[in-house]
Design a protein around this motif. Structure first.
Motif, PDB file in Angstrom:
ATOM      1  N   VAL A  10       0.871  -1.169   0.000  1.00 21.62           N
ATOM      2  CA  VAL A  10       0.000   0.000   0.000  1.00 21.62           C
ATOM      3  C   VAL A  10       0.908   1.219   0.000  1.00 21.62           C
ATOM      4  CG1 VAL A  10      -1.766   1.275   1.260  1.00 21.62           C
ATOM      5  CG2 VAL A  10      -1.779  -1.226   1.286  1.00 21.62           C
ATOM      6  N   GLY A  11       0.903   1.979  -1.088  1.00 23.82           N
ATOM      7  CA  GLY A  11       1.769   3.148  -1.168  1.00 23.82           C
ATOM      8  C   GLY A  11       3.242   2.781  -1.085  1.00 23.82           C
ATOM      9  N   GLY A  12       3.607   1.593  -1.578  1.00 29.29           N
ATOM     10  CA  GLY A  12       4.996   1.157  -1.543  1.00 29.29           C
ATOM     11  C   GLY A  12       5.394   0.483  -0.243  1.00 29.29           C
ATOM     12  N   LEU A  13       4.493   0.454   0.740  1.00 32.02           N
ATOM     13  CA  LEU A  13       4.794  -0.177   2.019  1.00 32.02           C
ATOM     14  C   LEU A  13       4.063  -1.508   2.127  1.00 32.02           C
ATOM     15  CD1 LEU A  13       4.390   2.912   4.373  1.00 32.02           C
ATOM     16  CD2 LEU A  13       6.512   1.970   3.438  1.00 32.02           C
ATOM     17  N   VAL A  14       4.703  -2.491   2.714  1.00 31.16           N
ATOM     18  CA  VAL A  14       4.089  -3.798   2.925  1.00 31.16           C
ATOM     19  C   VAL A  14       3.644  -3.879   4.382  1.00 31.16           C
ATOM     20  CG1 VAL A  14       4.459  -6.285   2.923  1.00 31.16           C
ATOM     21  CG2 VAL A  14       5.533  -4.862   1.168  1.00 31.16           C
ATOM     22  N   PRO A  15       2.347  -4.063   4.632  1.00 28.10           N
ATOM     23  CA  PRO A  15       1.881  -4.149   6.019  1.00 28.10           C
ATOM     24  C   PRO A  15       2.459  -5.386   6.713  1.00 28.10           C
ATOM     25  CG  PRO A  15       0.111  -4.694   4.501  1.00 28.10           C
ATOM     26  CD  PRO A  15       1.277  -4.241   3.673  1.00 28.10           C
ATOM     27  N   ARG A  16       2.832  -5.229   7.970  1.00 29.09           N
ATOM     28  CA  ARG A  16       3.356  -6.351   8.750  1.00 29.09           C
ATOM     29  C   ARG A  16       2.783  -6.260  10.158  1.00 29.09           C
ATOM     30  NH1 ARG A  16       8.341  -7.387  11.960  1.00 29.09           N
ATOM     31  NH2 ARG A  16       8.660  -9.614  11.888  1.00 29.09           N
ATOM     32  N   PRO A  17       1.628  -6.898  10.386  1.00 26.33           N
ATOM     33  CA  PRO A  17       1.065  -6.874  11.738  1.00 26.33           C
ATOM     34  C   PRO A  17       2.083  -7.427  12.727  1.00 26.33           C
ATOM     35  CG  PRO A  17      -0.496  -7.830  10.187  1.00 26.33           C
ATOM     36  CD  PRO A  17       0.811  -7.687   9.463  1.00 26.33           C
ATOM     37  N   SER A  18       2.230  -6.743  13.854  1.00 26.60           N
ATOM     38  CA  SER A  18       3.210  -7.184  14.838  1.00 26.60           C
ATOM     39  C   SER A  18       2.710  -6.917  16.250  1.00 26.60           C
ATOM     40  CB  SER A  18       4.549  -6.478  14.613  1.00 26.60           C
ATOM     41  OG  SER A  18       4.412  -5.096  14.789  1.00 26.60           O
ATOM     42  N   ALA A  19       3.393  -7.528  17.196  1.00 27.18           N
ATOM     43  CA  ALA A  19       3.086  -7.362  18.615  1.00 27.18           C
ATOM     44  C   ALA A  19       4.395  -7.100  19.346  1.00 27.18           C
ATOM     45  CB  ALA A  19       2.413  -8.611  19.161  1.00 27.18           C
ATOM     46  N   ARG A  20       4.386  -6.120  20.233  1.00 25.20           N
ATOM     47  CA  ARG A  20       5.560  -5.785  21.036  1.00 25.20           C
ATOM     48  C   ARG A  20       5.149  -5.752  22.489  1.00 25.20           C
ATOM     49  NH1 ARG A  20       9.767  -5.828  18.979  1.00 25.20           N
ATOM     50  NH2 ARG A  20      10.344  -5.326  16.891  1.00 25.20           N
ATOM     51  N   VAL A  21       6.109  -5.969  23.376  1.00 25.34           N
ATOM     52  CA  VAL A  21       5.829  -6.017  24.813  1.00 25.34           C
ATOM     53  C   VAL A  21       6.668  -4.970  25.526  1.00 25.34           C
ATOM     54  CG1 VAL A  21       5.912  -7.447  26.887  1.00 25.34           C
ATOM     55  CG2 VAL A  21       5.336  -8.485  24.685  1.00 25.34           C
ATOM     56  N   VAL A  22       5.994  -4.107  26.280  1.00 26.41           N
ATOM     57  CA  VAL A  22       6.687  -3.163  27.159  1.00 26.41           C
ATOM     58  C   VAL A  22       6.813  -3.896  28.496  1.00 26.41           C
ATOM     59  CG1 VAL A  22       6.612  -0.905  28.272  1.00 26.41           C
ATOM     60  CG2 VAL A  22       5.705  -1.192  25.947  1.00 26.41           C
ATOM     61  N   LEU A  23       7.998  -4.438  28.741  1.00 26.71           N
ATOM     62  CA  LEU A  23       8.216  -5.295  29.906  1.00 26.71           C
ATOM     63  C   LEU A  23       8.926  -4.513  31.000  1.00 26.71           C
ATOM     64  CD1 LEU A  23       7.842  -8.234  30.853  1.00 26.71           C
ATOM     65  CD2 LEU A  23      10.152  -8.676  30.027  1.00 26.71           C
ATOM     66  N   ILE A  24       8.236  -4.341  32.120  1.00 24.46           N
ATOM     67  CA  ILE A  24       8.767  -3.595  33.263  1.00 24.46           C
ATOM     68  C   ILE A  24       8.783  -4.540  34.463  1.00 24.46           C
ATOM     69  CG2 ILE A  24       8.434  -1.600  34.768  1.00 24.46           C
ATOM     70  CD1 ILE A  24       6.879  -0.310  32.418  1.00 24.46           C
ATOM     71  N   GLY A  50       7.628  -8.941  17.641  1.00 19.11           N
ATOM     72  CA  GLY A  50       7.836  -9.226  16.229  1.00 19.11           C
ATOM     73  C   GLY A  50       6.527  -9.463  15.523  1.00 19.11           C
ATOM     74  N   GLY A  51       6.631  -9.973  14.319  1.00 15.03           N
ATOM     75  CA  GLY A  51       5.475 -10.157  13.459  1.00 15.03           C
ATOM     76  C   GLY A  51       4.572 -11.303  13.865  1.00 15.03           C
ATOM     77  N   LEU A  52       3.295 -11.140  13.554  1.00 14.35           N
ATOM     78  CA  LEU A  52       2.315 -12.190  13.796  1.00 14.35           C
ATOM     79  C   LEU A  52       2.475 -13.291  12.757  1.00 14.35           C
ATOM     80  CD1 LEU A  52       1.005  -9.767  15.359  1.00 14.35           C
ATOM     81  CD2 LEU A  52      -1.185 -10.768  14.736  1.00 14.35           C
ATOM     82  N   GLN A  53       2.294 -14.515  13.199  1.00  9.05           N
ATOM     83  CA  GLN A  53       2.271 -15.639  12.272  1.00  9.05           C
ATOM     84  C   GLN A  53       0.840 -15.803  11.767  1.00  9.05           C
ATOM     85  OE1 GLN A  53       3.894 -18.973  14.435  1.00  9.05           O
ATOM     86  NE2 GLN A  53       5.957 -18.139  14.368  1.00  9.05           N
ATOM     87  N   HIS A  58      -2.727 -10.999  18.415  1.00 11.18           N
ATOM     88  CA  HIS A  58      -1.660 -10.162  18.967  1.00 11.18           C
ATOM     89  C   HIS A  58      -1.178 -10.647  20.335  1.00 11.18           C
ATOM     90  CE1 HIS A  58      -2.992  -7.470  15.765  1.00 11.18           C
ATOM     91  NE2 HIS A  58      -1.789  -6.920  15.867  1.00 11.18           N
ATOM     92  N   ARG A  59      -2.086 -11.079  21.183  1.00  7.72           N
ATOM     93  CA  ARG A  59      -1.714 -11.551  22.518  1.00  7.72           C
ATOM     94  C   ARG A  59      -0.804 -12.768  22.428  1.00  7.72           C
ATOM     95  NH1 ARG A  59      -2.729 -15.317  26.059  1.00  7.72           N
ATOM     96  NH2 ARG A  59      -2.801 -14.873  28.272  1.00  7.72           N
ATOM     97  N   ASP A  60      -1.223 -13.746  21.627  1.00  4.38           N
ATOM     98  CA  ASP A  60      -0.418 -14.962  21.491  1.00  4.38           C
ATOM     99  C   ASP A  60       0.933 -14.667  20.852  1.00  4.38           C
ATOM    100  OD1 ASP A  60      -2.438 -16.405  22.682  1.00  4.38           O
ATOM    101  OD2 ASP A  60      -3.252 -17.166  20.800  1.00  4.38           O
TER     102      ASP A  60
END
Length: 81
Positions: A10-24, A50-53, A58-60
């Motif tokens: 989309v507009g030259g960008l490839v979407p990559r759904p991902s999940a990140r964790v703010v671990l405190i 990182g990216g979703l399989q 997102h949680r998993d």
């Protein structure tokens, strides 16, 4: 091995759904990883994740990535940021 998926740009960008964790931890320390940009030498900091399989929510994905990158398995995720 999973078959390759066709992803449309989309507009030259490839979407990559991902999940990140703010671990405190209990001492209010934040876990960050770093890597150096090979072209300009700058240092980049980022949270575990990182990216979703395919078929993964997102949680998993967040829990899987945290396990893969840190070895932590007994983590209770809080609310989304």
């Amino acid at each position: 091995m999973r078959p390759a998926r066709k992803v449309e740009a989309v507009g030259g960008l490839v979407p990559r759904p991902s999940a990140r964790v703010v671990l405190i931890d209990d001492d209010d320390r934040l876990l960050l990883f770093s890597s150096r940009n090979q072209r300009d030498g700058t240092l980049r900091w980022y949270t575990p994740g990182g990216g979703l399989q395919p078929g993964e929510n997102h949680r998993d994905a967040a829990l899987r990535e945290l396990r893969e990158e840190t070895g932590l398995t007994d983590v209770a995720l809080g609310s989304e940021v």
